[in-house]
Design a protein around this motif. Structure first.
Motif, PDB file in Angstrom:
ATOM      1  N   UNK A 232     -26.890  -7.994   6.754  1.00  0.00           N
ATOM      2  CA  UNK A 232     -28.335  -7.272   6.530  1.00  0.00           C
ATOM      3  C   UNK A 232     -29.446  -8.656   6.714  1.00  0.00           C
ATOM      4  N   UNK A 233     -30.111  -8.306   8.087  1.00  0.00           N
ATOM      5  CA  UNK A 233     -30.825  -9.717   8.325  1.00  0.00           C
ATOM      6  C   UNK A 233     -31.879  -9.867   6.832  1.00  0.00           C
ATOM      7  N   UNK A 234     -32.808  -8.135   6.466  1.00  0.00           N
ATOM      8  CA  UNK A 234     -33.804  -7.782   5.431  1.00  0.00           C
ATOM      9  C   UNK A 234     -33.404  -8.705   3.850  1.00  0.00           C
ATOM     10  N   UNK A 235     -32.333  -8.306   3.687  1.00  0.00           N
ATOM     11  CA  UNK A 235     -31.347  -8.128   2.520  1.00  0.00           C
ATOM     12  C   UNK A 235     -30.420  -8.897   2.347  1.00  0.00           C
ATOM     13  N   UNK A 236     -29.427  -9.771   3.215  1.00  0.00           N
ATOM     14  CA  UNK A 236     -28.426 -10.812   2.878  1.00  0.00           C
ATOM     15  C   UNK A 236     -26.956  -9.933   2.056  1.00  0.00           C
ATOM     16  N   UNK A 237     -27.020  -8.879   2.727  1.00  0.00           N
ATOM     17  CA  UNK A 237     -26.280  -7.515   1.959  1.00  0.00           C
ATOM     18  C   UNK A 237     -24.609  -8.118   3.267  1.00  0.00           C
ATOM     19  N   UNK A 238     -23.254  -8.043   2.872  1.00  0.00           N
ATOM     20  CA  UNK A 238     -22.843  -8.346   3.795  1.00  0.00           C
ATOM     21  C   UNK A 238     -21.695  -7.070   3.569  1.00  0.00           C
ATOM     22  N   UNK A 239     -20.465  -7.199   4.561  1.00  0.00           N
ATOM     23  CA  UNK A 239     -19.763  -6.725   5.180  1.00  0.00           C
ATOM     24  C   UNK A 239     -18.718  -6.682   6.044  1.00  0.00           C
TER      25      UNK A 239
ATOM     26  N   UNK B  69     -19.211  -5.933   0.492  1.00  0.00           N
ATOM     27  CA  UNK B  69     -18.832  -7.330  -0.780  1.00  0.00           C
ATOM     28  C   UNK B  69     -20.197  -7.831  -0.583  1.00  0.00           C
ATOM     29  N   UNK B  70     -20.680  -8.931  -1.619  1.00  0.00           N
ATOM     30  CA  UNK B  70     -21.443  -9.606  -2.063  1.00  0.00           C
ATOM     31  C   UNK B  70     -20.740 -10.709  -0.999  1.00  0.00           C
ATOM     32  N   UNK B  71     -21.772 -11.461  -0.631  1.00  0.00           N
ATOM     33  CA  UNK B  71     -22.120 -12.662   0.073  1.00  0.00           C
ATOM     34  C   UNK B  71     -20.549 -13.789  -0.488  1.00  0.00           C
ATOM     35  N   UNK B  72     -19.712 -14.304  -0.026  1.00  0.00           N
ATOM     36  CA  UNK B  72     -18.762 -15.086  -0.189  1.00  0.00           C
ATOM     37  C   UNK B  72     -19.174 -15.880  -0.814  1.00  0.00           C
ATOM     38  N   UNK B  73     -18.701 -16.770  -2.296  1.00  0.00           N
ATOM     39  CA  UNK B  73     -19.196 -17.755  -3.279  1.00  0.00           C
ATOM     40  C   UNK B  73     -18.988 -18.763  -2.141  1.00  0.00           C
TER      41      UNK B  73
END
Lengths: 434, 193
Positions: A232-239, B69-73
């Protein structure tokens, strides 16, 4: 309400045969056509930083200059000072603006109170003294640029009927500092607001925008193996969305946002798959004994352009999703990769090999009308991506280790450098319209 | 062209005006800014109205994709570094993935090593030179690594001892930009796991 709306529309149509209705316009399809002389006046500043008076017209003028549709009358020639009174009934002195050659005038009135910014912008036909477009915007002070881009889009729309692309962005990859890895970056189409999106010091590659501009799909090696993620470009959340197979590269989203198309290798053989962005099993879309990569969905979502080397060298093919059979649309025996479908669906740009160099070519989806769009005598041009209005392409220029992102008009006439100075910049992807 | 009448564009602009008017019909306060006496100034619904367009960012869209998943650290630094190998690279021709004669000799050396060290496992990296687009090279690197793996299997190496990864053109051994560098960069590289 519907009846009233229809009534208003009919009223306008009934007015239209009236003979005295001059309208300023710009014909964007006339190469080398006359440009619109426009004056962007210093804006009136209420409470707020006085430098906005020149700063806002600068942003707007820079935008308009990028289109090659306008001649900007320099501020030194302006004779009238715009004040808040011009926004509450006081007329502009149109003869004065006409005298310095302006056919259109833009004025603005800005105030900043705490963290609240409000701007009113107006576009006048100086020859008739009529208001062509007016908007009042409110937002946070850090949204100033995006607000001004919006009004620049209004201006372009007013004169051409085609929405401008100011405020859109380009995602790309580049090496970060001395790291050997590659990170994702985003930059405004005007070259401003450059920012790093990922920071995991692995290889982050092949950014692709979702149709709503909210998400980027990309391949990352941050776990050691390449997988495809949605960010997500705004929040940085990833999947994580694609984990099966070996090498993998997202090609593009379906216009309805349901599918992500990608090339995925299994046992050394890459085929085209699509996966639902919400998750689920992958569907194979195109396969062969060769390498199938780089799927680019058509704007209507019914077809894909992709690359296959089944004929001995990589070439661009088009197929209807779910229907057997594919048509090769690139010609020649060389090398044709990285197709990008134009927003109107009438052209496909790709990377071609010509005379030992890589160039940008474009062709109709049926393989007709092929032509070269961009080339460099001293280097390579690769990885085209269309702007949302279809009038420009962004691509990578490379020359012996130097690389830059460049933007060229679709007719090949005008070109500018978007990003330079970052190591190995490449894989640009233009965001959808805002 | 300037200031000329074009009915095509007049229709367009007026249609847009009508659409804007439709969109604003509920709250519109039409402020006539037309020059006095200009044709249609009193009834032209759209252009005079200064519309309000809030530019606050839309709230993060209710998109179907839940941020799972949170961004991998863990930084992936290790991935980008060239791993030393006691074995030669297997080299390839441009845009090709056939294992050539000297590559086969190298594979025989690796196969012999694995016979003496049955617990050893190899990661085979596939690489390409810088020419051509990244995506195609990524798939080509995968095909090269797989070609080497398949050749090793044909020599009797158990498949379980081998895995592959492609780095496409992202990880050149030689940073140069001539045929000498490209030749070194079109390779399969053995990494003892």
């Amino acid at each position: 309400m519907i009846g009233a709306a229809a009534g208003a529309f009919l009223l306008v149509l009934s007015l239209f045969p009236s003979p005295a209705f001059p309208v300023l316009y710009i014909d964007i399809n006339a190469p080398g056509g006359k440009r619109m002389p426009i004056a962007v006046a210093d804006v009136a500043v209420g409470p707020g930083d006085p430098s906005l008076s020149r700063g806002i017209p600068k942003i707007l003028s820079d935008d308009l200059a990028l289109t090659d549709l306008f001649d900007l009358i320099p501020p030194t020639a302006h004779m009238e000072t715009v004040t808040a009174a011009h926004f509450s009934g006081k007329p502009l002195s149109f003869p004065g603006w006409k005298m310095i050659g302006a056919e259109a005038v833009v004025i603005g009135n800005v105030s900043v109170r705490g963290d609240r910014l409000s701007i009113e912008m107006r576009l006048y036909d100086a020859t008739q003294g009529t208001l062509l477009a007016g908007k009042r915007y409110t937002g946070a002070p850090n949204q100033l640029r995006s607000i001004v881009h919006r009004f620049a889009n209004e201006i372009v729309y007013t004169f051409t009927g085609v929405r401008g692309v100011f405020g859109t962005e380009i995602a790309f990859t580049a090496r970060s500092g001395k790291s050997r890895g590659k990170e994702l970056y985003i930059v405004g189409m005007d070259g401003q607001d450059l920012r790093k999106v990922t920071d995991n010091r692995s290889f982050n590659l092949f950014p692709r925008w979702s149709a709503d501009g909210q998400w980027l799909a990309y391949t990352s090696y941050r776990t050691g193996a390449p997988n495809v993620y949605l960010r997500n470009v705004s929040t940085g959340a990833e999947k994580e969305v694609i984990r099966f197979g070996g090498s993998k590269a997202p090609g593009g989203f379906s216009p309805d946002g349901v599918w992500l198309y990608a090339g995925v290798s299994q046992a050394g053989n890459s085929d085209i798959y699509r996966v639902r962005v919400v998750g689920g099993a992958a569907e194979k879309v195109a396969e062969g004994w060769g390498l199938e990569v780089s799927p680019s969905p058509s704007p209507d979502g019914r077809r894909i352009a992709f690359v296959s080397d089944r004929g001995g060298s990589p070439q661009v093919y088009v197929k209807t999703v779910g229907v057997a059979g594919e048509t090769r649309i690139s010609s020649g025996t060389g090398y044709a990769t990285s197709p990008s479908w134009s927003p109107a669906g009438d052209r496909i740009a790709y990377t071609a090999r010509s005379g030992g160099r890589f160039v940008i070519a474009s062709v109709a989806p049926d393989g007709s009308g092929a032509r070269e769009v961009a080339s460099a005598a001293d280097g390579d041009c690769e990885d085209p991506s269309f702007s949302p209005d279809g009038r420009s392409l962004v691509y990578t220029y490379r020359k012996r280790g130097y690389s830059a992102l460049k933007i060229i008009s679709s007719d090949g006439r005008r070109q500018r450098t978007l990003v330079s100075g970052l190591g190995d910049a490449g894989s640009p992807a233009w965001s959808p319209g805002r | 062209m300037k200031g000329t009448i074009s009915w095509k564009w007049a229709v367009l602009v007026l249609s847009v005006a009508a659409l804007v008017a439709v969109g604003c019909a509920k709250k519109q306060t039409v402020k006539s800014e037309g020059a006095p006496g200009a044709p249609g100034a009193a009834v032209t619904p759209a252009p005079p109205a200064v519309g309000e367009a809030p530019v606050m960012e839309a709230p993060p869209a209710p998109v179907a994709v839940a941020p799972a998943t949170p961004p991998a650290a863990a930084p992936g630094v290790a991935v980008t570094e060239e791993k030393m190998s006691q074995f030669d690279d297997v080299r390839f021709d441009f845009d090709k993935s056939e294992v050539k004669e000297d590559g086969r000799k190298t594979c025989q050396v690796v196969a012999d090593y694995l016979k003496k060290n049955p617990m050893a496992k190899f990661l085979i990296e596939g690489h390409c030179d810088e020419r051509g687009t990244s995506e195609y090279n990524m798939a080509l690197g995968d095909r090269r690594a797989t070609a080497v793996m398949n050749y090793l299997v044909s020599l009797g190496v158990p498949k379980a001892a081998l895995s592959t990864v492609s780095f496409g053109k992202e990880k050149p051994l030689d940073p140069g930009h001539d045929e000498g560098a490209w030749e070194k960069n079109r390779r399969a590289h053995f990494v003892l796991k």
